[in-house]
Design an enzyme around this catalytic site. Structure first.
Site, PDB file in Angstrom:
ATOM      1  N   SER A   1       3.510   1.107   4.725  1.00  0.00           N
ATOM      2  CA  SER A   1       4.620   0.178   4.495  1.00  0.00           C
ATOM      3  C   SER A   1       5.943   0.836   4.858  1.00  0.00           C
ATOM      4  O   SER A   1       6.113   2.056   4.708  1.00  0.00           O
ATOM      5  CB  SER A   1       4.623  -0.185   3.010  1.00  0.00           C
ATOM      6  OG  SER A   1       5.809  -0.823   2.651  1.00  0.00           O
TER       7      SER A   1
ATOM      8  N   TYR B   1       4.386   1.904  -6.402  1.00  0.00           N
ATOM      9  CA  TYR B   1       3.694   1.317  -5.241  1.00  0.00           C
ATOM     10  C   TYR B   1       4.042   2.099  -3.963  1.00  0.00           C
ATOM     11  O   TYR B   1       3.163   2.505  -3.206  1.00  0.00           O
ATOM     12  CB  TYR B   1       4.071  -0.166  -5.073  1.00  0.00           C
ATOM     13  CG  TYR B   1       3.649  -0.708  -3.729  1.00  0.00           C
ATOM     14  CD1 TYR B   1       2.311  -0.979  -3.462  1.00  0.00           C
ATOM     15  CD2 TYR B   1       4.575  -0.903  -2.703  1.00  0.00           C
ATOM     16  CE1 TYR B   1       1.912  -1.436  -2.214  1.00  0.00           C
ATOM     17  CE2 TYR B   1       4.182  -1.360  -1.460  1.00  0.00           C
ATOM     18  CZ  TYR B   1       2.855  -1.630  -1.210  1.00  0.00           C
ATOM     19  OH  TYR B   1       2.462  -2.063   0.031  1.00  0.00           O
TER      20      TYR B   1
ATOM     21  N   LYS C   1       1.687   4.608  -1.239  1.00  0.00           N
ATOM     22  CA  LYS C   1       1.583   4.532   0.229  1.00  0.00           C
ATOM     23  C   LYS C   1       1.905   5.893   0.850  1.00  0.00           C
ATOM     24  O   LYS C   1       1.221   6.358   1.765  1.00  0.00           O
ATOM     25  CB  LYS C   1       2.515   3.442   0.777  1.00  0.00           C
ATOM     26  CG  LYS C   1       2.108   2.027   0.410  1.00  0.00           C
ATOM     27  CD  LYS C   1       0.777   1.652   1.067  1.00  0.00           C
ATOM     28  CE  LYS C   1       0.244   0.325   0.594  1.00  0.00           C
ATOM     29  NZ  LYS C   1      -1.108   0.020   1.029  1.00  0.00           N
TER      30      LYS C   1
END
Ligand code: NAD
Ligand code: WQD
Length: 341
Positions: A127, A153, A157
């Site tokens: 991302s 989050y 990643k």
């Protein structure tokens, strides 16, 4: 030459289902693994309606290493595209351990199975969030990553990118392609696939869709005092079908390029929240109800991809416009029986 057999983890989800369609249409054999936490089994019916092929499906949780191993024992895959995971930014702040368990623990299980069963190629859904707070709003892949990440989050990643690099160092046969998505939106032109989260939506377009359907009274725009032309935040919104085609290009090239590759998948053009509201209103003919509220914690004024590395190495670039994305979103809503209020 025979094309790769590809396992899509998270393949009934928003990006995975569109990628399944594009891969099948490009002649790949596709199988899907998902626990249906944030997607529905009907995605398989719709993939079949579009392509004429129903991918083999495994209802498996990536946290379950034994179940994963059974899939790999049956599958004989050449390449894995790893979409499966949790992606709700605010929820990751409330439940960091769940995010680490699913995203990182699940990825480790997957990598262990790949090693055990001799599968050497992985494409990972990363991302733009890994850029943290970049010095420039236009992101190139060699900018530093992992600094000032705003939430667990984003850290999952970043950590997974690092884990993949370490596995590549440990095994020269292992090939890794990291795809950093910007803001995926839109739906399949057939209206059969689109973004349909099982839980309450978090991202801008799913919220716009709920407002249009009358399920949410108005869109709250998070701040209009940013240093941007209209004061609202700028992002790089990429049509999900363009994004899916980026995966096909990545699968085609992964065997021939250097061991670890990183590509931004975005359009290279930023749009403000207000421009999104206007584009949706233009396409739908409805004035989308909205109000300005305070800034959301962690938002950057502007973030946009420099997609030139993907164009050079993968021969891929986006083709669809914001108007295409809005048209396809509306068509998807109509096919779902949603009446625009
Ligand atoms: P999605 O939620 O629609 O798809 C993810 C899929 O993973 C879902 O079908 C879900 O059921 C499945 N899944 C979740 N936990 C699982 C588990 N424990 N075991 C097996 N399957 C599980 O999300 P998406 O938008 O299609 O995103 C796909 C990937 O791309 C994710 O990894 C996400 O973090 C990443 N990504 C998404 C965006 C975005 O804005 N949509 C942006 C950048 C990166
Ligand atoms: C887009 C813009 C908001 C909702 C997130 C993740 C990122 C990636 C994509 C997964 C922002 C504004 C939003 C609303 C608003 N996901 N907005 N009102 O924050 O760019 O990125 O999704 O990897 O990691 O962080 O996307 O869709 O949440 O927001 O004004 O009700 O819309 O402020 O400018 P974001 P988003």
């Amino acid at each position: 030459m025979k094309k790769d057999k590809v396992l899509l983890t998270g393949g009934t989800g928003f990006i995975g289902s569109h990628t399944a369609v594009e891969l099948i249409q490009a002649g790949y054999e596709v199988e899907i693994l998902d626990n249906l936490y944030n997607s529905k089994i009907t995605a398989l019916d719709n993939i079949e309606k579009i392509t004429g092929v129903r991918p083999k499906f495994y209802e498996v949780d990536i946290r379950d290493g034994d179940a994963l191993a059974k899939v790999f024992a049956e599958g004989n895959f050449d390449t894995v595209i790893h979409f499966a995971g949790l992606k709700a930014v605010a929820e990751s702040v409330e439940k960091p351990l769940t995010y680490y368990e699913v995203n990182i623990g699940g990825t480790i299980n997957l990598l262990e199975c790949m090693q055990e069963f001799g599968v050497h190629k992985i494409i990972f859904s990363s991302s733009a969030t890994v850029y943290g707070e970049p010095d420039s709003p236009l992101c190139v892949e060699n900018l530093p990553v992992g600094r000032n990440l705003a939430n667990p989050y984003g850290r999952t990643k970043y950590f997974i990118e690092e884990i993949l690099r370490d596995v590549a160092i440990s095994d020269p046969e292992f090939k890794v392609t990291i795809l950093r998505y910007f803001n995926p939106i839109g739906a399949h032109a057939s209206g059969l696939l689109g973004e349909d989260p099982n839980d309450k939506p978090n991202n801008l377009m799913p919220i716009v869709m709920k407002v249009a359907a009358g399920e949410i009274p108005e869109l709250s725009i998070f701040g209009n005092d940013y240093d941007t032309p209209d004061g609202t935040c700028i992002r790089d919104y990429i049509h999900v079908v363009d994004l899916a085609k980026g995966h096909v290009a990545a699968v085609e090239k992964i065997g021939d390029v250097e061991q670890v590759q990183v590509y931004n998948l975005g359009t290279g053009r930023g749009l403000s929240v207000m421009e999104i509201v206007k584009a949706f209103s233009k396409a739908s003919g409805m004035a989308l109800p909205h109000k300005i509220v305070g800034r959301r914690a962690g938002d950057l004024a502007a973030l946009c991809a420099d997609p030139s590395h993907a164009e050079e190495m993968l021969g891929w670039k986006t083709e669809l416009t914001i108007d295409d994305a809005m048209r396809d979103t509306l068509n998807y809503l109509e096919k779902q029986g949603v009446k625009i209020k």
